[in-house]
Design a protein around this motif. Structure first.
Motif, mmCIF file in Angstrom:
data_model
loop_
_atom_site.group_PDB
_atom_site.id
_atom_site.type_symbol
_atom_site.label_atom_id
_atom_site.label_comp_id
_atom_site.label_asym_id
_atom_site.label_seq_id
_atom_site.Cartn_x
_atom_site.Cartn_y
_atom_site.Cartn_z
ATOM 1 N N ASP A 127 -14.494 5.274 10.337
ATOM 2 C CA ASP A 127 -14.824 6.314 11.332
ATOM 3 C C ASP A 127 -15.014 7.688 10.679
ATOM 4 O O ASP A 127 -14.340 8.671 11.068
ATOM 5 N N ASN A 128 -15.836 7.747 9.686
ATOM 6 C CA ASN A 128 -16.121 9.012 8.980
ATOM 7 C C ASN A 128 -14.938 9.584 8.203
ATOM 8 O O ASN A 128 -15.021 10.684 7.687
ATOM 9 N N HIS A 129 -13.830 8.853 8.142
ATOM 10 C CA HIS A 129 -12.718 9.324 7.304
ATOM 11 C C HIS A 129 -12.858 8.661 5.952
ATOM 12 O O HIS A 129 -13.062 7.451 5.863
ATOM 13 N N GLU A 130 -12.735 9.446 4.896
ATOM 14 C CA GLU A 130 -12.790 8.883 3.551
ATOM 15 C C GLU A 130 -11.344 8.743 3.073
ATOM 16 O O GLU A 130 -10.679 9.753 2.823
ATOM 17 N N LEU A 131 -10.872 7.498 3.010
ATOM 18 C CA LEU A 131 -9.448 7.304 2.696
ATOM 19 C C LEU A 131 -9.268 6.782 1.282
ATOM 20 O O LEU A 131 -9.954 5.840 0.868
ATOM 21 N N TYR A 132 -8.350 7.402 0.555
ATOM 22 C CA TYR A 132 -8.069 6.952 -0.807
ATOM 23 C C TYR A 132 -6.742 6.193 -0.806
ATOM 24 O O TYR A 132 -5.725 6.745 -0.405
ATOM 25 N N ILE A 133 -6.829 4.938 -1.199
ATOM 26 C CA ILE A 133 -5.642 4.080 -1.137
ATOM 27 C C ILE A 133 -5.130 3.822 -2.548
ATOM 28 O O ILE A 133 -5.915 3.541 -3.453
ATOM 29 N N THR A 134 -3.836 3.901 -2.714
ATOM 30 C CA THR A 134 -3.249 3.414 -3.971
ATOM 31 C C THR A 134 -2.231 2.337 -3.596
ATOM 32 O O THR A 134 -1.790 2.252 -2.445
ATOM 33 N N ILE A 135 -1.906 1.528 -4.586
ATOM 34 C CA ILE A 135 -0.963 0.434 -4.301
ATOM 35 C C ILE A 135 0.103 0.346 -5.388
ATOM 36 O O ILE A 135 -0.115 0.764 -6.520
ATOM 37 N N SER A 136 1.242 -0.209 -4.997
ATOM 38 C CA SER A 136 2.303 -0.496 -5.966
ATOM 39 C C SER A 136 2.434 -2.009 -6.037
ATOM 40 O O SER A 136 2.416 -2.689 -5.007
ATOM 41 N N ILE A 137 2.525 -2.509 -7.259
ATOM 42 C CA ILE A 137 2.548 -3.964 -7.427
ATOM 43 C C ILE A 137 3.792 -4.397 -8.210
ATOM 44 O O ILE A 137 4.108 -3.813 -9.251
ATOM 45 N N GLY A 138 4.462 -5.403 -7.704
ATOM 46 C CA GLY A 138 5.589 -6.000 -8.431
ATOM 47 C C GLY A 138 5.190 -7.400 -8.874
ATOM 48 O O GLY A 138 4.515 -8.118 -8.142
ATOM 49 N N ILE A 139 5.590 -7.771 -10.086
ATOM 50 C CA ILE A 139 5.178 -9.080 -10.611
ATOM 51 C C ILE A 139 6.400 -9.892 -11.018
ATOM 52 O O ILE A 139 7.270 -9.398 -11.746
ATOM 53 N N SER A 140 6.479 -11.108 -10.526
ATOM 54 C CA SER A 140 7.513 -12.016 -11.054
ATOM 55 C C SER A 140 6.816 -13.241 -11.622
ATOM 56 O O SER A 140 5.745 -13.633 -11.150
ATOM 57 N N LEU A 150 0.855 -1.191 0.000
ATOM 58 C CA LEU A 150 0.000 0.000 0.000
ATOM 59 C C LEU A 150 0.892 1.243 0.000
ATOM 60 O O LEU A 150 1.887 1.294 0.729
ATOM 61 N N ASP A 151 0.514 2.218 -0.810
ATOM 62 C CA ASP A 151 1.295 3.459 -0.840
ATOM 63 C C ASP A 151 0.909 4.320 0.373
ATOM 64 O O ASP A 151 -0.278 4.452 0.682
ATOM 65 N N HIS A 152 1.893 4.892 1.014
ATOM 66 C CA HIS A 152 1.699 5.837 2.137
ATOM 67 C C HIS A 152 0.861 5.262 3.281
ATOM 68 O O HIS A 152 0.139 5.994 3.948
ATOM 69 N N PHE A 153 0.964 3.975 3.504
ATOM 70 C CA PHE A 153 0.163 3.387 4.582
ATOM 71 C C PHE A 153 0.628 3.894 5.954
ATOM 72 O O PHE A 153 -0.171 4.109 6.865
ATOM 73 N N LYS A 154 1.931 4.109 6.042
ATOM 74 C CA LYS A 154 2.502 4.554 7.318
ATOM 75 C C LYS A 154 1.830 5.869 7.767
ATOM 76 O O LYS A 154 1.547 6.062 8.948
ATOM 77 N N LEU A 197 -9.407 -1.096 -5.678
ATOM 78 C CA LEU A 197 -8.990 -0.351 -4.493
ATOM 79 C C LEU A 197 -9.102 1.160 -4.680
ATOM 80 O O LEU A 197 -8.833 1.917 -3.754
ATOM 81 N N SER A 198 -9.485 1.578 -5.880
ATOM 82 C CA SER A 198 -9.540 3.024 -6.092
ATOM 83 C C SER A 198 -10.788 3.642 -5.448
ATOM 84 O O SER A 198 -10.845 4.844 -5.232
ATOM 85 N N ASN A 199 -11.781 2.805 -5.108
ATOM 86 C CA ASN A 199 -12.938 3.344 -4.378
ATOM 87 C C ASN A 199 -12.506 3.697 -2.958
ATOM 88 O O ASN A 199 -11.736 2.949 -2.353
ATOM 89 N N PRO A 200 -12.994 4.810 -2.423
ATOM 90 C CA PRO A 200 -12.533 5.218 -1.091
ATOM 91 C C PRO A 200 -12.901 4.196 -0.010
ATOM 92 O O PRO A 200 -13.897 3.492 -0.135
ATOM 93 N N ILE A 201 -12.067 4.127 1.014
ATOM 94 C CA ILE A 201 -12.353 3.265 2.165
ATOM 95 C C ILE A 201 -12.825 4.192 3.291
ATOM 96 O O ILE A 201 -12.144 5.165 3.624
ATOM 97 N N ARG A 207 4.845 5.325 -7.657
ATOM 98 C CA ARG A 207 3.776 4.583 -6.966
ATOM 99 C C ARG A 207 2.527 4.434 -7.844
ATOM 100 O O ARG A 207 2.508 4.881 -8.978
ATOM 101 N N ASN A 208 1.502 3.764 -7.257
ATOM 102 C CA ASN A 208 0.218 3.554 -7.933
ATOM 103 C C ASN A 208 0.403 2.985 -9.345
ATOM 104 O O ASN A 208 -0.211 3.437 -10.306
ATOM 105 N N ASN A 209 1.286 2.003 -9.499
ATOM 106 C CA ASN A 209 1.415 1.331 -10.793
ATOM 107 C C ASN A 209 1.950 -0.074 -10.564
ATOM 108 O O ASN A 209 2.241 -0.456 -9.428
ATOM 109 N N PHE A 210 2.036 -0.835 -11.621
ATOM 110 C CA PHE A 210 2.615 -2.172 -11.476
ATOM 111 C C PHE A 210 3.839 -2.279 -12.365
ATOM 112 O O PHE A 210 3.957 -1.553 -13.362
ATOM 113 N N GLN A 211 4.744 -3.131 -11.996
ATOM 114 C CA GLN A 211 5.950 -3.374 -12.787
ATOM 115 C C GLN A 211 6.231 -4.862 -12.799
ATOM 116 O O GLN A 211 6.093 -5.532 -11.766
ATOM 117 N N TYR A 212 6.618 -5.373 -13.949
ATOM 118 C CA TYR A 212 7.119 -6.741 -14.002
ATOM 119 C C TYR A 212 8.591 -6.698 -13.585
ATOM 120 O O TYR A 212 9.239 -5.643 -13.676
#
Ligand code: C2E
Length: 595
Positions: free
Chosen positions: A274-287, A199-203, A267-271, A315-320
């Motif tokens: 507790d009344n917070h609307e969070l937008y999550i993006t992810i980075s994906i690696g593929i082998s 997850l991007d910026h999860f911290k 995952l692009s739909n907000p999560i 971020r917010n993309n995938f890479q092989y």
């Protein structure tokens, strides 16, 4: 005499006392054992139940009827059959061994108790059981303890192999699943893909909104991942915000990026937490196995490295793991988007390639071939977009556009009296799988006032052989509405003769690859002759595709093939050119050439 009577009396008293003691001992033993005694007289069918037998099941003493049916009625429905069978089996043994069986019985209050019955029967001289006596022991507590132990063991095992927050597999289990997957891929000579998701910026979510919110986000991500993958794909949480997905039986490397895109989309739909609307993006690696590693360790390491590359690419993309694969994937994504736009903007046009009888020199029909008229790139040929259209399913819409246009065009040519012959249309496998295909065809024919006899559908041999039974079913439906069927690219798809006989086709089209080197190549000569002979023996028409030279035509005519399609006659041409050609009707007065 008196002495004798006295002695016998005292002996009798002693015997009676012994008997009383014996009875008492027996009663004490039964009461002490806490078991329910039953005594079944098989001659009268009466059953004696001891008080404990009844109280064990919550009844008052004397409340249960003294019949064997009473036992039967109290049995759990799921155990009745086996309980009866076991008794029957034992009574059939004529006295060997002991009876023992476990079943559930209903108590007066409707609960179920687990009972073990043990007993022995008395058999007469003919081997028939006359009396059957035994004990029922209530083992419900023991069974419950065993269940509890099993549950605890399962829980411990689950905890050792799963992540406590999301219930997903943990690293240990995932590594095991990956190793199993690799073993299977080696056996089946197949490929697999490993997606490493972070997850991007999860911290920042954790730091600013707290761990509880972070946990809720991870749970929602888990749910959405589960909703996106197939049930057989393994998902794991390796720790923190790192997830992995294993895709087995990978058909094409690009399928992995398709899944990556789907996950990103999901995952692009907000999560909302507790009344917070969070937008999550992810980075994906593929082998990919085996290209990027042959062991679980290497595949994980390389998918992780690819994921870091995705992070560094913004971020917010995938890479092989392999840059080349990533480039191909992006090209595909772009192409897919452009294809969708092209459908919307009606950028597909139909070209027609004539088919001739080489002996009479007459036009017998034509094949409709799609072209993409891109406003900036110009005319794009099918080889550049059909494979992607097929893998994305867009081919269904493209084929239907082509069919509609070509059917309408043909109808017009027939109305104008231009005698265009038979219209050949390509039918993709995806189209064949559509339940509404026949309705669509009927509606198109009716809409354009086109007769089904003017049409012929081509399906490639390779596609038919992927699922011949299904193909036979659908093709038979098409055949039943009067549309002819041809098997395209014949010779490349390893048809079995038995299927060939069952397919409702009327024509074989010999693939261009066997025509190209005629009449010089010995092997191609043998193959084309064999295909022609096969078509004749099955009473099928035969057409040779891709004829470019007179020598090819001469050879084929000599060997019994008279109908051709190829650059020798004409390349595929647009509507206007074809119409002009039809209007000239040059072939109508042409001299037959090979007679
Ligand atoms: N070198 C050479 N080539 C010749 C010659 N004669 C014909 N061809 C080419 O061979 C292909 C024949 O079509 P196909 O086997 O059905 O093969 C088709 C067909 O499988 C597919 N396709 C084309 N249009 C459609 C469509 O509307 N729907 C579907 N599903 N597939 C299509 O794309 C394939 C390629 O189409 P095209 O590029 O138009 O290529 C056409 C045609 O231009 C020749 O003498 N020499």
């Amino acid at each position: 005499m008196i002495d004798t009577i006295r002695n016998s009396r005292s002996e009798l008293i002693t015997k009676q006392t012994e008997l009383e003691e014996e009875k008492e001992r027996f009663k004490l033993a039964i009461d002490g054992a806490n078991d329910g005694l039953w005594d079944w007289n098989l001659k009268t069918n009466e059953v004696y139940h001891s008080p404990r037998f009844e109280t064990m099941l919550g009844y008052q003493v004397g409340e249960l009827p003294n019949s064997i049916e009473c036992w039967s009625e109290l049995l759990h429905p799921e155990d009745t059959e086996q309980a009866h069978r076991r008794v029957k089996e034992y009574l059939g043994t004529k006295g060997e061994g002991r009876y023992e069986n476990t079943f559930r019985m209903r108590t007066k209050s409707g609960d179920w108790r687990w009972i073990t019955g043990r007993g022995k029967a008395l058999f007469d001289e003919t081997g028939t059981a006359v009396r059957f006596v035994g004990f029922n022991t209530d083992i419900t507590k023991l069974i419950m303890q065993q269940k509890e132990l099993r549950h605890q063991r399962d829980t411990l095992q689950f905890q050792a192999s799963h992540d406590a927050l999301t219930d997903l597999a943990n690293r240990t289990l995932f590594t095991y699943q990956l190793e199993q997957g690799i073993d299977k891929a080696v056996r089946d000579n197949s490929k697999l893909a490993l997606l490493f998701i972070d997850l991007d910026h999860f911290k920042e979510i954790n730091d600013s909104l707290g761990h509880r919110t972070g946990d809720e986000v991870l749970k929602t991500v888990t749910l959405r991942l589960k909703q996106t993958v197939r049930a057989k794909d393994a998902i794991a949480r390796l720790g923190g915000d790192e997830f992995t997905i294993l895709i087995e039986d990978l058909k094409q490397d690009q399928d992995a990026s398709r899944l990556a895109e789907k996950i990103q989309h999901k995952l692009s739909n907000p999560i909302i937490v507790d009344n917070h609307e969070l937008y999550i993006t992810i980075s994906i690696g593929i082998s990919i196995y085996p290209d990027n590693g042959k062991t679980s360790k290497d595949l994980l390491k390389n998918a992780d490295a690819a994921m870091y590359k995705a992070k560094s690419e913004g971020r917010n993309n995938f890479q092989y793991y392999s840059a080349e694969m990533t480039a191909q994937a992006f090209e595909r994504v772009q192409m897919e988007t452009r294809l969708r736009m092209a459908i919307e903007n009606d950028e597909f046009v139909v070209f027609y390639q004539p088919q001739f009888n080489g002996v009479s020199n007459r036009l017998v029909g034509m094949e409709a071939l799609v072209r993409w008229q891109d406003p900036s790139l110009g005319l794009i040929f099918p080889s550049q977009f059909i494979p992607i259209a097929e893998s994305t399913g867009l081919i269904v819409e493209i084929d239907r556009l082509v069919m509609k246009k070509a059917v309408a065009q043909f109808s017009e040519w027939y109305r104008k009296g231009l005698q265009p012959g038979t219209l050949s249309l390509n039918l993709s496998m995806r189209q064949l799988q559509r339940k509404d295909l026949v309705e669509f065809l009927l509606a198109s024919l009716e809409g354009a006032d086109c007769s089904p006899e003017w049409l012929e559908m081509e399906i490639t041999e390779g596609h038919v052989m992927e699922n011949p039974e299904e193909a036979i079913k659908v093709l038979s439906k098409i055949d039943s509405i009067g549309i002819k069927l041809a098997l395209d690219d014949f010779g490349t798809g390893y048809s079995s003769l038995s299927y060939l006989k069952r397919l409702p086709i009327t024509k074989l089209k010999i693939d261009r690859s066997f025509i190209k080197d005629l009449p010089n190549d010995t092997e191609d000569k043998a193959i084309s002759k064999a295909v022609i002979a096969l078509a004749k023996s099955l009473d099928l028409e035969i057409l040779a595709e891709g004829v470019e030279t007179i020598d090819q035509i001469e050879f084929l005519v000599e060997n019994g093939c008279e109908v051709f399609q190829g650059f020798f006659y004409s390349k595929p041409i647009p509507v206007s050119e074809m119409e002009a050609y039809l209007e000239k009707k040059t072939w109508i007065d042409a001299e037959p050439s090979f007679v």
